[in-house]
Design an enzyme around this catalytic site. Structure first.
Site, PDB file in Angstrom:
ATOM      1  N   ASP A  38      16.531  -7.854 -24.649  1.00 29.14           N
ATOM      2  CA  ASP A  38      15.447  -8.842 -24.556  1.00 29.14           C
ATOM      3  C   ASP A  38      15.833 -10.204 -25.153  1.00 29.14           C
ATOM      4  O   ASP A  38      16.693 -10.279 -26.031  1.00 29.14           O
ATOM      5  CB  ASP A  38      14.214  -8.277 -25.271  1.00 29.14           C
ATOM      6  CG  ASP A  38      12.944  -9.032 -24.899  1.00 29.14           C
ATOM      7  OD1 ASP A  38      12.929  -9.693 -23.837  1.00 29.14           O
ATOM      8  OD2 ASP A  38      11.971  -8.963 -25.668  1.00 29.14           O
ATOM      9  N   ASN A  40      16.477 -13.109 -23.208  1.00 28.03           N
ATOM     10  CA  ASN A  40      17.286 -13.987 -22.345  1.00 28.03           C
ATOM     11  C   ASN A  40      16.563 -15.293 -22.010  1.00 28.03           C
ATOM     12  O   ASN A  40      17.154 -16.368 -22.004  1.00 28.03           O
ATOM     13  CB  ASN A  40      17.612 -13.291 -21.013  1.00 28.03           C
ATOM     14  CG  ASN A  40      18.443 -12.037 -21.195  1.00 28.03           C
ATOM     15  OD1 ASN A  40      18.949 -11.794 -22.277  1.00 28.03           O
ATOM     16  ND2 ASN A  40      18.582 -11.252 -20.143  1.00 28.03           N
ATOM     17  N   ARG A  51      15.953 -19.898 -16.935  1.00 22.18           N
ATOM     18  CA  ARG A  51      15.855 -18.492 -17.363  1.00 22.18           C
ATOM     19  C   ARG A  51      16.987 -17.666 -16.759  1.00 22.18           C
ATOM     20  O   ARG A  51      17.543 -16.780 -17.408  1.00 22.18           O
ATOM     21  CB  ARG A  51      14.495 -17.903 -16.968  1.00 22.18           C
ATOM     22  CG  ARG A  51      13.324 -18.479 -17.762  1.00 22.18           C
ATOM     23  CD  ARG A  51      12.012 -17.795 -17.352  1.00 22.18           C
ATOM     24  NE  ARG A  51      12.029 -16.376 -17.696  1.00 22.18           N
ATOM     25  CZ  ARG A  51      11.687 -15.892 -18.893  1.00 22.18           C
ATOM     26  NH1 ARG A  51      11.287 -16.698 -19.850  1.00 22.18           N
ATOM     27  NH2 ARG A  51      11.722 -14.592 -19.127  1.00 22.18           N
ATOM     28  N   ASN A  86       8.238  -5.827 -14.886  1.00 19.41           N
ATOM     29  CA  ASN A  86       8.886  -7.138 -14.714  1.00 19.41           C
ATOM     30  C   ASN A  86       8.684  -7.748 -13.325  1.00 19.41           C
ATOM     31  O   ASN A  86       8.977  -8.929 -13.118  1.00 19.41           O
ATOM     32  CB  ASN A  86      10.388  -7.058 -15.060  1.00 19.41           C
ATOM     33  CG  ASN A  86      10.676  -6.950 -16.552  1.00 19.41           C
ATOM     34  OD1 ASN A  86      11.624  -6.304 -16.976  1.00 19.41           O
ATOM     35  ND2 ASN A  86       9.848  -7.587 -17.387  1.00 19.41           N
ATOM     36  N   ARG A  89       6.806 -11.176 -12.794  1.00 19.04           N
ATOM     37  CA  ARG A  89       7.408 -12.511 -12.976  1.00 19.04           C
ATOM     38  C   ARG A  89       7.520 -13.257 -11.652  1.00 19.04           C
ATOM     39  O   ARG A  89       7.381 -12.657 -10.584  1.00 19.04           O
ATOM     40  CB  ARG A  89       8.791 -12.335 -13.600  1.00 19.04           C
ATOM     41  CG  ARG A  89       8.684 -11.679 -14.957  1.00 19.04           C
ATOM     42  CD  ARG A  89      10.013 -11.589 -15.626  1.00 19.04           C
ATOM     43  NE  ARG A  89       9.843 -10.972 -16.937  1.00 19.04           N
ATOM     44  CZ  ARG A  89      10.702 -11.073 -17.932  1.00 19.04           C
ATOM     45  NH1 ARG A  89      11.806 -11.773 -17.768  1.00 19.04           N
ATOM     46  NH2 ARG A  89      10.464 -10.487 -19.083  1.00 19.04           N
ATOM     47  N   ARG A 206      16.393  -3.253 -30.454  1.00 22.61           N
ATOM     48  CA  ARG A 206      15.726  -4.325 -29.701  1.00 22.61           C
ATOM     49  C   ARG A 206      15.999  -5.660 -30.357  1.00 22.61           C
ATOM     50  O   ARG A 206      15.511  -5.941 -31.453  1.00 22.61           O
ATOM     51  CB  ARG A 206      14.218  -4.120 -29.595  1.00 22.61           C
ATOM     52  CG  ARG A 206      13.571  -5.237 -28.745  1.00 22.61           C
ATOM     53  CD  ARG A 206      12.172  -4.927 -28.279  1.00 22.61           C
ATOM     54  NE  ARG A 206      11.781  -5.881 -27.241  1.00 22.61           N
ATOM     55  CZ  ARG A 206      10.796  -5.720 -26.394  1.00 22.61           C
ATOM     56  NH1 ARG A 206      10.078  -4.628 -26.422  1.00 22.61           N
ATOM     57  NH2 ARG A 206      10.518  -6.643 -25.484  1.00 22.61           N
ATOM     58  N   ARG A 212       8.415  -3.777 -30.231  1.00 17.99           N
ATOM     59  CA  ARG A 212       7.681  -2.810 -29.394  1.00 17.99           C
ATOM     60  C   ARG A 212       8.655  -2.190 -28.405  1.00 17.99           C
ATOM     61  O   ARG A 212       9.765  -2.692 -28.207  1.00 17.99           O
ATOM     62  CB  ARG A 212       6.531  -3.500 -28.653  1.00 17.99           C
ATOM     63  CG  ARG A 212       6.949  -4.718 -27.852  1.00 17.99           C
ATOM     64  CD  ARG A 212       5.770  -5.331 -27.082  1.00 17.99           C
ATOM     65  NE  ARG A 212       6.168  -6.602 -26.474  1.00 17.99           N
ATOM     66  CZ  ARG A 212       5.915  -7.791 -26.996  1.00 17.99           C
ATOM     67  NH1 ARG A 212       5.251  -7.899 -28.130  1.00 17.99           N
ATOM     68  NH2 ARG A 212       6.320  -8.898 -26.386  1.00 17.99           N
TER      69      ARG A 212
END
Ligand code: IPE
Ligand code: IPE
Ligand code: MG
Length: 258
Positions: A38, A40, A51, A86, A89, A206, A212
Site C-alpha cells: 500500500d 503507491n 498515481r 479496487n 477507482r 502493511r 487495517r
C-alpha cells in the site's frame, strides 16, 4: 527517466541509508509472509507524479523484496496487488494497474524472481481480461516446477470473497456426497482457500501507515503476527523487511496456549 522519477530514486536511496540495518536470526525465518503493498498513490502524489507512476515504482519494489525473501529463505510470499474493492477507482487507474501487471508477467525472466520463483495468482479471475488471464496461465505453467519460493500475487482478491467461494465449494461437495456437513472442519476449509497447500501465514506486513487488513487473508490471518510501517511501498527496502522479521522473531506466539 524523468527528473521527478530520478529524484524519487535518490530519495529511496536516502530512505535506505537512514533505515537501521538490524540483525535477523536465520534459523527462525517466517515460512509465509503476506504483504499489503500500500501507499503507491500517496508516494506519487507527494512527488507530483501520476498515481500510475506510484504503481510502477511499487512493482520495482516487489522485485527487490521478492529477491531478498528468496535470498533469506522465505518459502511463501503472498502480496496484495489488487483487491475486489479496487474496481471502485477511476477506470484509467484500474487499466494502468492491469497493464502494469501484464507487463510485469511478460517480463518475468528479468523481473519477479526470474531465477527460481514459482508464481501463482490468487483471487477471482473472472473479471480479468482474457489477455491477462492467458498470460497468468502461461506464467504459472512456466514456473510451476521451480523449487524456490512461491510468490502468490493476490489479484482481484478479497478475503470475504475467498471464504464465500470456499463455502460454495464445500456446499457443492456435500450435495455431491463427497463429504458430510459434519466433516467440514478447519482443515478442510483451509484446503479450499486459494492458499490451501501453503503453510500458515506467519507475518503480515502493511506499509504506508494504514493499520487495517482491507480484506486481505481473512481466514489465514487467525494467528499471524502483524507489522506496520509508515513508509510507502515504493520506498520499502530489504532493510524494512529485516526490521519486520527481527520484530517478528521477538514475538511470543502462544496460539492460545500459555
Ligand atoms: C496500493 O497503493 C496499490 C493498490 C491498491 C492497487 P494505493 O494505490 O492504495 O496507494 P494509496 O493508498 O492511495 O497511497
Ligand atoms: C489494499 O489497499 C489493497 C492493496 C494494497 C492492493 P487499499 O488502498 O485498497 O485499502 P484501503 O482502501 O486503504 O483500505
Ligand atoms: Mg491504498
Amino acid at each position: 527517466m524523468s527528473l521527478k522519477e530520478s529524484l524519487g530514486t535518490i530519495y529511496k536511496k536516502l530512505v535506505e541509508l537512514v533505515t537501521p540495518d538490524v540483525k535477523i536470526d536465520m534459523d527462525n525465518i517466517p515460512k509465509h509472509i503476506g504483504i499489503i503493498m500500500d501507499g503507491n498513490g500517496r508516494w506519487a502524489k507527494r512527488r507530483g507524479l501520476k498515481r500510475s507512476d506510484g504503481h510502477r515504482a511499487g512493482a520495482k519494489t516487489l522485485e527487490d523484496i521478492t529477491d531478498y525473501c528468496s535470498k533469506i529463505g522465505v518459502k511463501f510470499l503472498t502480496v496484495y496487488a489488487f483487491s475486489t474493492e479496487n474496481w471502485k477507482r477511476d477506470k484509467a487507474e484500474v487499466d494502468a494497474i492491469m497493464e502494469l501487471i501484464y507487463e510485469y508477467m511478460s517480463n518475468m525472466e528479468n523481473l519477479i524472481g526470474g531465477k527460481d520463483c514459482r508464481i501463482r495468482v490468487i483471487g477471482d479471475r473472472s473479471r480479468l481480461s482474457d489477455k491477462l488471464n492467458a498470460k497468468i496461465l502461461e506464467v504459472e505453467d512456466y514456473t510451476k516446477d521451480r523449487t524456490g519460493p512461491t510468490l502468490n500475487i493476490a489479484l482481484n482478491y478479497g478475503g470475504r470473497d475467498e471464504i464465500l467461494r470456499a463455502a460454495r465449494l464445500a456446499a457443492q461437495a456435500v450435495s455431491e456426497g463427497k463429504i458430510t456437513a459434519d466433516g467440514i472442519d478447519e482443515k478442510y476449509m483451509s484446503s479450499l482457500m486459494y492458499t490451501g497447500d501453503n503453510p500458515e501465514v506467519d507475518l503480515i506486513i502493511r506499509p504506508s501507515g494504514e493499520k487495517r487488513l482491507s480484506n486481505f487473508l481473512l481466514w489465514q490471518c487467525a494467528y499471524s503476527e502483524f507489522w506496520f510501517s509508515n513508509t510507502c511501498w515504493p520506498d520499502f527496502t530489504p532493510k524494512h523487511m529485516k526490521i519486520a522479521i527481527a520484530e517478528y522473531q521477538k514475538r511470543n506466539r502462544r496460539f492460545g496456549g500459555v
